[in-house]
Design an enzyme around this catalytic site. Structure first.
Site, mmCIF file in Angstrom:
data_model
loop_
_atom_site.group_PDB
_atom_site.id
_atom_site.type_symbol
_atom_site.label_atom_id
_atom_site.label_comp_id
_atom_site.label_asym_id
_atom_site.label_seq_id
_atom_site.Cartn_x
_atom_site.Cartn_y
_atom_site.Cartn_z
ATOM 1 N N PHE A 85 -1.399 12.022 25.470
ATOM 2 C CA PHE A 85 -0.664 13.144 25.103
ATOM 3 C C PHE A 85 -1.263 14.295 25.632
ATOM 4 C CE2 PHE A 85 -0.833 16.747 21.869
ATOM 5 C CZ PHE A 85 1.472 16.622 21.488
ATOM 6 N N ASP A 111 -8.027 16.580 31.523
ATOM 7 C CA ASP A 111 -7.621 16.900 30.447
ATOM 8 C C ASP A 111 -8.812 17.081 29.881
ATOM 9 O OD1 ASP A 111 -6.967 17.690 27.808
ATOM 10 O OD2 ASP A 111 -4.838 16.133 28.316
ATOM 11 N N LYS A 169 -7.739 24.244 23.269
ATOM 12 C CA LYS A 169 -8.604 24.394 21.160
ATOM 13 C C LYS A 169 -10.484 25.108 21.147
ATOM 14 C CE LYS A 169 -6.530 19.817 20.337
ATOM 15 N NZ LYS A 169 -5.608 20.388 19.189
#
Length: 414
Positions: free
Chosen positions: A146, A233, A262
Site C-alpha cells: 500500500f 517506503d 506519518k
C-alpha cells in the site's frame, strides 16, 4: 485528567451524537468523535476514555498534548505558520540535516503526506530512467503493498479491492511476492526498462508483513548490480517505530530513496523524501514542487519531534515496550496459537499485527466499546501502532482488554 474536562463533557447529562452529514462519505467511521487527549489516552465528546493503541495510524509519535511539543508549536504559530517555497525556510535545513544524519543519506524533499512522498519517489524513479535513455521505465512493486490513493500510488499498491472503479491504472509496474528473491530475479530477467524496486520495509495496510533481513540485503545487492534505485517506503514503519529510526536499518543497508511521513510531525502533516547519492540530484528546479510542503509550522513539528524522541529515549522504549507487548500477547493467546486460530503475531517494536484465522473487523467496535483503539487490516489482522511513549503498564492494559475479545470472537460461530 477527567478533572480537566469541560463542564459540559464532565456532566455527560446529554449524549452527543457523532455525525458528519455534510462531509463526503469516504470513511467507514465508528460513531465516535474525539475531544482531546493526554499521553496515550483520548476522550470523546461524551467524556468516554480510550487507550490509544492506534496513534492516529502511526502518526502520534509523542502521544497527545505532549508537554514539550505543544509549547514549541504554540511558539511557532505565533511567529509564522506558512511561507511558500519561493523563499528559504530555516527549519527545512535543520530538519533535512537531521534526517540525513540519521539515515546516512544525502538530501531531502519535503511535502505534506505519505502519498505525496511516494508519488515523488515514483517520479524520481521515472526521471532516473529517462536520464539514462529509458523511454518507458518500469518499477518493481509488491503483492499486498500500500503506497497511497492517488492514481500513480494506487497503481503501485497491491490491493485489487481499492483499485476497482479507478481504471485505467498507470502502467510501468512489475508486481512480485514479498521475501522471494528468485521471483524478483525471474520477473525482471532480461528487461532493460527496470529502474527501481519499491517496497515497504514492513507492509502496514497489507497486514503488518515484515520484509526479511536477508531479503533486504539481497535486494540491495541486486539493485547495485543492475544499477536500479532501491526505494524503501518507511511512511508507516519509520521514525523509530521498530526501535531504530528506520526499519530497514535492522538489515544494515541504506536505500537510494526513502519516503517518510506519518510519525515525522507527531500529528502535524509532514512528508519527506530522503535521497542517497544516486538519487539526490535527479530533481532540479521545475521538476517537482508543493505549496504546503516544508512550511515553518510543519518543519518545527518535525524538528521538535526528533529532538524529544532523542531526549526521552523513545527508540529504546519502542523496542522494549513492543517486545513486552508481543510476549504478553503470545502468552495470553498461546492456546489459540496452538490450534492456529491465531496464525501469527508479527511485526517489530510498536508495530504489531495479530493474524487470525477468520475475519475480525468486528473487533474494532468491540475494542472501542471497551476503551481501546485498534484497527484491522487485510480483513484478518489486528494492527497496533500506538504512540512511542506507551508504557509497559499500558501495554498490559492493551492485553487485558484485547485478548478476551479475541478469544470470544474465535469461539463464536463463523
Amino acid at each position: 485528567m477527567n478533572a480537566a474536562l469541560p463542564a459540559t463533557e464532565t456532566a455527560a447529562s446529554t449524549f452527543i451524537e457523532a455525525a458528519s452529514p455534510h462531509v463526503m462519505n469516504t470513511y467507514g467511521r465508528l460513531p465516535i468523535a474525539m475531544s482531546h487527549g493526554q499521553g496515550c489516552r483520548v476522550w470523546d465528546i461524551n467524556g468516554k476514555s480510550y487507550l490509544d493503541a492506534l496513534g492516529g495510524i502511526a502518526v502520534n509519535t509523542l502521544g497527545h498534548n505532549h508537554p514539550k511539543l505543544v509549547p514549541a508549536l504554540q511558539d511557532q504559530i505565533a511567529k509564522i505558520i506558512h511561507s511558500c517555497n519561493y523563499y528559504h525556510v530555516p527549519n527545512q535545513e535543520v530538519l533535512a540535516k537531521k534526517l540525513v544524519e540519521l539515515s546516512g543519506m544525502t538530501n531531502v524533499f519535503f511535502c505534506s503526506t505519505g502519498l505525496e512522498a511516494n508519488e515523488a519517489a515514483l517520479k524520481l524513479a521515472r526521471k532516473f530512467g529517462h536520464d539514462k535513455g529509458i523511454e518507458r521505465p518500469e518499477i518493481v512493486v509488491y503483492e499486498k503493498a500500500f503506497h497511497g490513493r492517488s492514481i500513480a500510488t494506487l497503481s503501485a499498491t497491491g490491493n485489487p479491492k481499492i483499485q476497482v472503479g479507478f481504471g485505467p491504472l498507470v502502467e510501468g509496474f512489475i508486481r512480485v511476492p514479498v521475501n522471494d528473491i528468485e521471483s524478483l530475479k525471474q520477473a525482471t530477467q532480461g528487461n532493460p526498462n527496470v529502474v527501481a524496486v519499491f517496497f515497504e520495509a514492513i507492509q502496514g495496510e497489507g497486514g503488518v508483513n515484515p520484509m526479511h533481513m536477508d531479503y533486504l540485503r539481497a535486494v540491495r545487492q541486486l539493485c547495485d548490480e543492475r544499477d536500479w534505485l532501491l526505494m524503501i517506503d518507511e511512511v508507516q514503519c519509520g521514525m523509530g517505530r521498530t526501535g531504530k529510526w528506520f526499519a530497514h536499518q535492522w538489515a544494515g543497508i541504506v536505500p537510494d530513496v526513502m519516503p517518510l511521513a506519518k510519525g515525522l510531525g507527531s500529528g502535524v502533516p509532514v512528508g519527506a523524501v530522503v535521497a542517497g547519492p544516486k538519487a539526490a540530484h535527479i530533481f532540479q528546479p521545475g521538476n517537482h514542487g508543493t505549496t504546503f510542503g516544508g512550511n515553518p509550522l510543519a518543519m518545527r513539528a518535525g524538528v521538535e519531534t526528533i529532538r524529544i524522541m532523542e531526549e526521552e529515549g523513545l527508540l529504546e522504549n519502542a523496542a522494549n515496550v513492543g517486545a513486552h507487548l508481543a510476549a504478553e500477547l503470545a502468552k495470553f493467546l498461546a492456546p489459540e496459537m496452538a490450534t492456529k486460530a491465531v496464525k501469527e503475531i508479527r511485526g517489530m517494536g510498536l508495530m504489531l499485527g495479530i493474524d487470525l484465522a477468520k475475519p475480525c473487523g468486528a473487533l474494532v467496535q468491540q475494542c472501542a466499546d471497551n476503551g481501546l483503539l485498534i484497527s484491522v487490516t487485510a480483513d484478518t489482522v489486528i494492527r497496533m501502532v500506538p504512540p512511542l511513549i506507551m508504557t509497559t503498564a499500558e501495554a498490559d492494559e492493551v492485553v487485558r482488554i484485547l485478548c478476551p475479545l479475541i478469544k470470544q470472537l474465535l469461539r463464536d460461530p463463523a
